[in-house]
Design a protein around this motif. Sequence first.
Motif, PDB file in Angstrom:
ATOM      1  N   HIS A 121      40.906 -38.160  34.592  1.00  0.00           N
ATOM      2  CA  HIS A 121      39.972 -38.146  33.458  1.00  0.00           C
ATOM      3  C   HIS A 121      38.602 -38.702  33.859  1.00  0.00           C
ATOM      4  O   HIS A 121      37.601 -38.416  33.190  1.00  0.00           O
ATOM      5  N   ALA A 155      46.502 -40.194  35.131  1.00  0.00           N
ATOM      6  CA  ALA A 155      45.644 -39.621  34.094  1.00  0.00           C
ATOM      7  C   ALA A 155      44.260 -40.269  34.103  1.00  0.00           C
ATOM      8  O   ALA A 155      43.235 -39.587  33.970  1.00  0.00           O
ATOM      9  N   PHE A 204      50.358 -33.563  36.024  1.00  0.00           N
ATOM     10  CA  PHE A 204      49.371 -34.050  35.056  1.00  0.00           C
ATOM     11  C   PHE A 204      48.851 -32.898  34.201  1.00  0.00           C
ATOM     12  O   PHE A 204      48.791 -32.990  32.973  1.00  0.00           O
ATOM     13  N   LYS A 216      52.113 -42.480  35.565  1.00  0.00           N
ATOM     14  CA  LYS A 216      51.456 -41.354  34.893  1.00  0.00           C
ATOM     15  C   LYS A 216      50.134 -41.751  34.250  1.00  0.00           C
ATOM     16  O   LYS A 216      49.169 -40.980  34.269  1.00  0.00           O
TER      17      LYS A 216
END
Length: 303
Positions: free
Chosen positions: A213, A209, A260, A205
């Motif tokens: 991002h 991310a 997400f 995860k």
Amino acid sequence: MHALKQRVSEDLRNQVIDLRRRHSLRAVATMTGLPLGTVKTLVSRSGAFRDNDQHRALFTLPTIRVSASTAPAVQVLPSQQRVTGDKEVDALLWLRSVIATGQPGPIATALEAAKKIKTPLKELEGRYTAFLRLTNPDNPFATFSSIGFADLEALASKSVRDQALRVEGAARFGDSLFANTDAEVFCIKAMDGLQRRGSMLDYDKDEVATRFHARPDLMPRTLTDCLCELKYWSHLYWLRNVVDIYGSDGPPESTARDWFVFGLLAEIRPRDKTEALAVFRYLVASERDGMAESESILCNLIG
């Protein structure tokens, strides 16, 4: 604005924006020692908490295009067949096949015809179950197809809904319904080289991310952005599912993106009660209110 720039350093400005993603305006003011009005001004002028139009454009389904190929065609009713040898059960099987066409006219006629069957439909369901059991003695799952056999209203609702989705899918995508969308291509590129550890959902995860991002231009900025993207993935899934139940999931990278963004519902602060309520309603309607992230999301909504 010139005076504001003199009083607040760039580092402090960035700190305010970062804190606001997880805390209320009043809490940010307390944590930074800035006046509440200054915090509000910094947040408003940053634009970081307005809906992201570029994100919204990517996660929007193609416009519906009506054409002769996507308009509902005149349906030819299925022929009656001898399946079980039980005339009433076979009649009900035929009415179900008519209802399965998804066309309102034939469906209405079939529902009216069903009312003329003298034997209770639940009894016919039992007789059909017995037939399946008798003809498939080595298959313990054979009788599953008789579940809901007598519930013609539920079948009619599903058939109409499925037909509407089939028409919509054709109107939006033509022959390209199962081709990767621009949003799916983005997910694949963003996660290029990221290895799965097991199942198709088993990406790290934190790594997922980090990848997403890294593209702040296509990040949801608000909970409304999140809901719009989650709706996009859900709608795309159902448009495909009604055509091919086995081909509706899309690439695993898009599934990772969906989860997400779902997690962001616990991180991005609601701008107002209306937005918070929209997220709560989404949780209930999507049946995701039992997921592990749900408690954190609810805590985020109530502050």
